[in-house]
Design an enzyme around this catalytic site. Structure first.
Site, PDB file in Angstrom:
ATOM      1  N   TYR A 155       0.858  -1.188   0.000  1.00  0.00           N
ATOM      2  CA  TYR A 155       0.000   0.000   0.000  1.00  0.00           C
ATOM      3  C   TYR A 155       0.894   1.237   0.000  1.00  0.00           C
ATOM      4  CZ  TYR A 155      -3.935  -3.016   1.120  1.00  0.00           C
ATOM      5  OH  TYR A 155      -4.896  -3.984   1.070  1.00  0.00           O
ATOM      6  N   TYR A 189      -0.145 -10.364  -0.396  1.00  0.00           N
ATOM      7  CA  TYR A 189       0.918  -9.732   0.406  1.00  0.00           C
ATOM      8  C   TYR A 189       0.951 -10.318   1.804  1.00  0.00           C
ATOM      9  CZ  TYR A 189      -2.799  -6.749   2.451  1.00  0.00           C
ATOM     10  OH  TYR A 189      -3.920  -6.292   3.074  1.00  0.00           O
ATOM     11  N   ARG A 210      -1.823 -12.889   2.961  1.00  0.00           N
ATOM     12  CA  ARG A 210      -3.223 -12.677   2.618  1.00  0.00           C
ATOM     13  C   ARG A 210      -3.373 -12.879   1.114  1.00  0.00           C
ATOM     14  NH1 ARG A 210      -7.185  -8.596   4.010  1.00  0.00           N
ATOM     15  NH2 ARG A 210      -8.284 -10.560   3.936  1.00  0.00           N
ATOM     16  N   HIS A 213      -6.601  -8.858  -2.746  1.00  0.00           N
ATOM     17  CA  HIS A 213      -7.997  -8.459  -2.522  1.00  0.00           C
ATOM     18  C   HIS A 213      -8.197  -6.991  -2.855  1.00  0.00           C
ATOM     19  CE1 HIS A 213      -5.690  -8.070   1.239  1.00  0.00           C
ATOM     20  NE2 HIS A 213      -6.260  -6.875   1.274  1.00  0.00           N
ATOM     21  N   HIS A 215     -10.420  -3.705  -1.525  1.00  0.00           N
ATOM     22  CA  HIS A 215     -11.161  -3.234  -0.334  1.00  0.00           C
ATOM     23  C   HIS A 215     -12.262  -2.252  -0.736  1.00  0.00           C
ATOM     24  CE1 HIS A 215      -8.623  -4.604   3.046  1.00  0.00           C
ATOM     25  NE2 HIS A 215      -7.568  -4.323   2.315  1.00  0.00           N
TER      26      HIS A 215
HETATM   27 FE   LIG Z   1      -5.600  -5.177   2.344  1.00  0.00          FE
END
Ligand SMILES: [Fe+2]
Length: 290
Positions: A155, A189, A210, A213, A215
């Site tokens: 991110y 990630y 994870r 995805h 969000h």
């Molecule tokens: Fe996330």
């Protein structure tokens, strides 16, 4: 309270909070006290263990800042976030899933059909669908708050090469409840392991992966805000999400499309990857923390 002892202390503490006027808040505190005390009795919590736990919470706070919330990550790996999501999901609505630690307010607005990919490397992806009410009617003007990791799994808060508005936006669905945007496909990630939550995962020999995805927080007046995620059906990490966020109904196929009209409209290569999903909101008001 001079003669307080191990048998009477729990009731005494619960009674001490009887002055909380709001009934729900009083219940939340009194049951928290009851369960915390029961836990301490159950495991016979020692002073050293208590100090360790307090230090863990202290360091969790120190690791948090405006762009990253280590408390949410702790809640996530303990499965508490997902349990709360499951308890809150209504029968007719899209299932809820993790907010995660990287949501940031005030994302820039993007028009329906806009492009988030801009200078990002990665597989171009068209994401689109509708926002519907419990009867399947479109929710015109529903607001989507969207964020994702880049194709490197990071991110913007974790990657100095990304500007702070990279790969996030708000979008108002059109009159037919449609939303659409182009982006790049995010990568799976590992949740951040450089804080106390990472220590916990390592102690348990748990991995931090994870599945990739997208969000979303989807909201509209008179509807309950929906915090959820979409996952890709071909992701190798679907069955081992470190934060327990995957739900079957949120796993979507990545289609390969050759629709010329879309390719031209969105300036996509042919064939291009496409993810389609309709969100369903349930009626109700925003609750604290929703
Ligand atoms: Fe996330």
């Amino acid at each position: 309270m001079r003669n307080i002892n191990r048998d009477t202390i729990t009731d005494a503490v619960v009674r001490s909070f009887a002055g909380i006027e709001d009934e729900r808040s009083r219940l939340l505190i009194s049951r928290l006290v009851t369960h915390l005390h029961a836990y301490a009795r159950d495991v016979h919590l020692t002073p050293d263990e208590w100090r360790f736990a307090i230090d863990f919470l202290y360091r969790t706070g120190r690791k948090s800042d405006a762009g990253r919330n280590e408390f949410i990550l702790a809640s996530d790996v303990l499965g508490l976030s997902s349990l709360v999501d499951m308890l809150e999901t209504g029968a007719g609505s899209t299932e809820r899933s993790a907010l995660g630690p990287f949501h940031a307010p005030d994302s820039p607005a993007l028009a329906v059909g806009g492009d988030l990919a801009r200078g990002n490397d990665g597989e171009k992806l068209l994401v689109r669908g509708r926002v519907l009410d419990p009867t399947g009617k479109p929710v015109a003007g529903a607001k989507l708050d969207y964020w994702q990791a880049a194709a490197n799994g990071l991110y913007w808060q974790q990657d100095a090469a990304q500007d702070q508005n990279n790969l996030r936006c708000t979008m108002a669905a059109d009159e037919s409840g449609h939303y659409a945007f182009t982006t790049v496909r995010p990568a799976p990630y590992e949740v951040p392991c450089d804080g106390p939550v990472g220590e916990l995962l390592r102690a348990a020999k748990r991995h931090a992966w994870r599945p990739a995805h997208l969000h979303f927080i989807v909201s509209a007046p008179s509807y309950r805000p929906l915090t959820t995620e979409l996952f890709f059906a071909d992701d190798e990490h679907l069955d081992a999400d470190a934060v327990f966020g995957v739900r079957e109904a949120l796993v979507v196929p990545v289609k390969s499309s050759t629709a010329e009209s879309d390719a031209a409209r969105y300036r996509l290569p042919e064939p291009f990857s496409l993810v389609e999903f309709d969100f369903r909101l349930e009626r109700g008001e925003r609750k604290i923390g929703a």
